[in-house]
Design an enzyme around this catalytic site. Sequence first.
Site, PDB file in Angstrom:
ATOM      1  N   GLU A  69       0.790  -1.219   0.080  1.00  0.00           N
ATOM      2  CA  GLU A  69      -0.090   0.015   0.016  1.00  0.00           C
ATOM      3  C   GLU A  69       1.227   1.151  -0.024  1.00  0.00           C
ATOM      4  O   GLU A  69       0.857   2.229   0.958  1.00  0.00           O
ATOM      5  CB  GLU A  69      -0.984  -0.205   1.114  1.00  0.00           C
ATOM      6  CG  GLU A  69      -2.159  -1.220   1.053  1.00  0.00           C
ATOM      7  CD  GLU A  69      -3.240  -1.181   1.890  1.00  0.00           C
ATOM      8  OE1 GLU A  69      -3.264  -0.232   2.927  1.00  0.00           O
ATOM      9  OE2 GLU A  69      -4.139  -2.157   1.696  1.00  0.00           O
ATOM     10  N   GLU A 129      -4.716  -8.908  -0.851  1.00  0.00           N
ATOM     11  CA  GLU A 129      -5.440  -8.340   0.493  1.00  0.00           C
ATOM     12  C   GLU A 129      -6.915  -8.500   0.005  1.00  0.00           C
ATOM     13  O   GLU A 129      -7.350  -7.719  -0.994  1.00  0.00           O
ATOM     14  CB  GLU A 129      -4.923  -7.269   1.247  1.00  0.00           C
ATOM     15  CG  GLU A 129      -3.962  -7.257   1.600  1.00  0.00           C
ATOM     16  CD  GLU A 129      -3.299  -6.196   2.692  1.00  0.00           C
ATOM     17  OE1 GLU A 129      -4.365  -5.563   3.280  1.00  0.00           O
ATOM     18  OE2 GLU A 129      -2.217  -5.949   2.848  1.00  0.00           O
TER      19      GLU A 129
HETATM   20  O1  AHR Z   1      -5.137  -6.206   6.578  1.00  0.00           O
HETATM   21  C1  AHR Z   1      -5.110  -5.203   7.472  1.00  0.00           C
HETATM   22  C2  AHR Z   1      -4.528  -4.015   6.793  1.00  0.00           C
HETATM   23  O2  AHR Z   1      -5.254  -3.403   5.692  1.00  0.00           O
HETATM   24  C3  AHR Z   1      -3.133  -4.309   6.196  1.00  0.00           C
HETATM   25  O3  AHR Z   1      -2.160  -4.213   7.068  1.00  0.00           O
HETATM   26  C4  AHR Z   1      -3.116  -3.050   5.189  1.00  0.00           C
HETATM   27  O4  AHR Z   1      -2.053  -3.417   4.089  1.00  0.00           O
HETATM   28  C5  AHR Z   1      -4.708  -3.017   4.690  1.00  0.00           C
HETATM   29  O5  AHR Z   1      -4.718  -1.462   4.687  1.00  0.00           O
END
Ligand code: AHR
Length: 521
Positions: free
Chosen positions: A202, A325
């Site tokens: 991110e 994710e």
């Molecule tokens: O999964 C939780 C968080 O969500 C992670 O650390 C981040 O990459 C995302 O914003």
Amino acid sequence: MKAAVRLLSQSLAVTTLLLATSHAYAGVDTEVQVTVHADKPGPVIHPEIYGQFAEQLGRGIYSGIWVGENSSIPNIKGYRKDVVEALKAIKVPVIRWPGGCFADQYNWRDGIGPRNKRPMRMNASWGGEDDNQFGTQEFMDFAELIGAKAYLSINVGTGSPREMSQWIEYITADGHSALAQERRANGRDKPWKLDYVGIGNEMWGCGGSMRPQFYADVYRQYATFVHAPSNAPISRVASGANADDVGWTDTVMSVAGSQIDAISLHNYTIPTGDWSHKGSATQFGESEWMSTMQGALRMDELIAKHSAVMDKYDPKKRVALAVDEWGNWMDQDPSAGDAALCQQNSLRDALSAAITLDIFQAHADRVRMANIAQMVNVLQAMILTDKAKMVLTPTYYVFDMYKVFQGATSLPVDVQAPDYRYGNVSVPGVHAAAGRDTTGVVHVALVNLDPHRAETVHLRLAGIAGTNMQGRVLTAPAMTSINTFDHPHIVEPAAFNHAAIKDGVVTVALPAKSLVVLDIH
Ligand code: AHR
């Protein structure tokens, strides 16, 4: 659910159609047509799309996976035995670690060497402290133990290309370099196999608030110093977009595309759409059921948009889209104390996971890895633990039922089904995915999102003459049904005996709010 139908391994050869034998199968009043095109096989479904993400956060690692060798909780060299066995059973193909946001503040040197000499650090991303008992050795050994590929998320935000290249050398070097010798001195003789490195996480947000042009150049710099052993290539994953930010994908692909093996995409479903009040994981009504399904279905549109942009620079689809994710993000479980991001998991999570996996399969030409957030005790977890107790979640069982698709050849499906409506909102009611495994068995997943109405599905198999099948079903008494430590068997698969083959057509009595996976021989 009766004890007799609890056994995961239990399955039943189906030869007769048994309709409306119980409440769950009542109310079959509409017809759904599904065609599986076994005569038009698509790309292979990479096993990695059923991957997991495990961040150094809350009880995700500590107490969820790692309890240490001296724990009274049964363990294998410090890893919880119950968790290891459960993860092995679903054939976890790949694990991403140590973050997430945590990764861009992590110094790998804190997590090597004798555990009693490792430093305590603040976990600046998620609160609390981290004593680094779970570090590189523990992660790489864990991946080996459960038979998963290793995916390291590299610190770009506060790290350096040198730190990264030394970390990779420490893990993968087989010669006599100082780093290989240091690894040996720490107890690991042979190098580990490292499969993926993510160049930051991110980067538009917690990874460094970068603009895409800047990150794309930083990516090129880091990617240059990923030195893999000649016999063990490492795929380089660029930090990709948040949700529908296709501009990010466009810039990064245009500037750095030739050095990228995969670019990531992150997308979470927040049932209320409001990050300050995401909604309860257990106390919800049909409105939140529907919004969760809508959120999951949005993945199709997101992948199509990002993939179209990638096509501009990579029409042959050499570069993978890695949805590293994804999942449902609800309010933290009020009973979880300081276990950050710990949430319960219901039938709603299971069915939204199933339709998301269907979408990944439908885009198997581009989506070649995905990592649900997260593996244990965090967000949409497979497993919840509390001290010595463990429970498998409804989402776990989806991954269990879908493991037959790992490495299968995808088969296109057409679905004609009535919409499921709630208020002014509607979504397609029935979803399907299919694949042929390497032994020739065709597997078909059918999901009915309608919480009230069962469906009769007429499943046509173009190109194969199935004669025999078995199946499993996942459903539960309520949309909000969950498994708890005291009642762990409320939502779990059962043998499915409400389907039959006749003249090449499989007729399936698909219960309301259910997932059925059929294995057709
Ligand atoms: O999964 C939780 C968080 O969500 C992670 O650390 C981040 O990459 C995302 O914003």
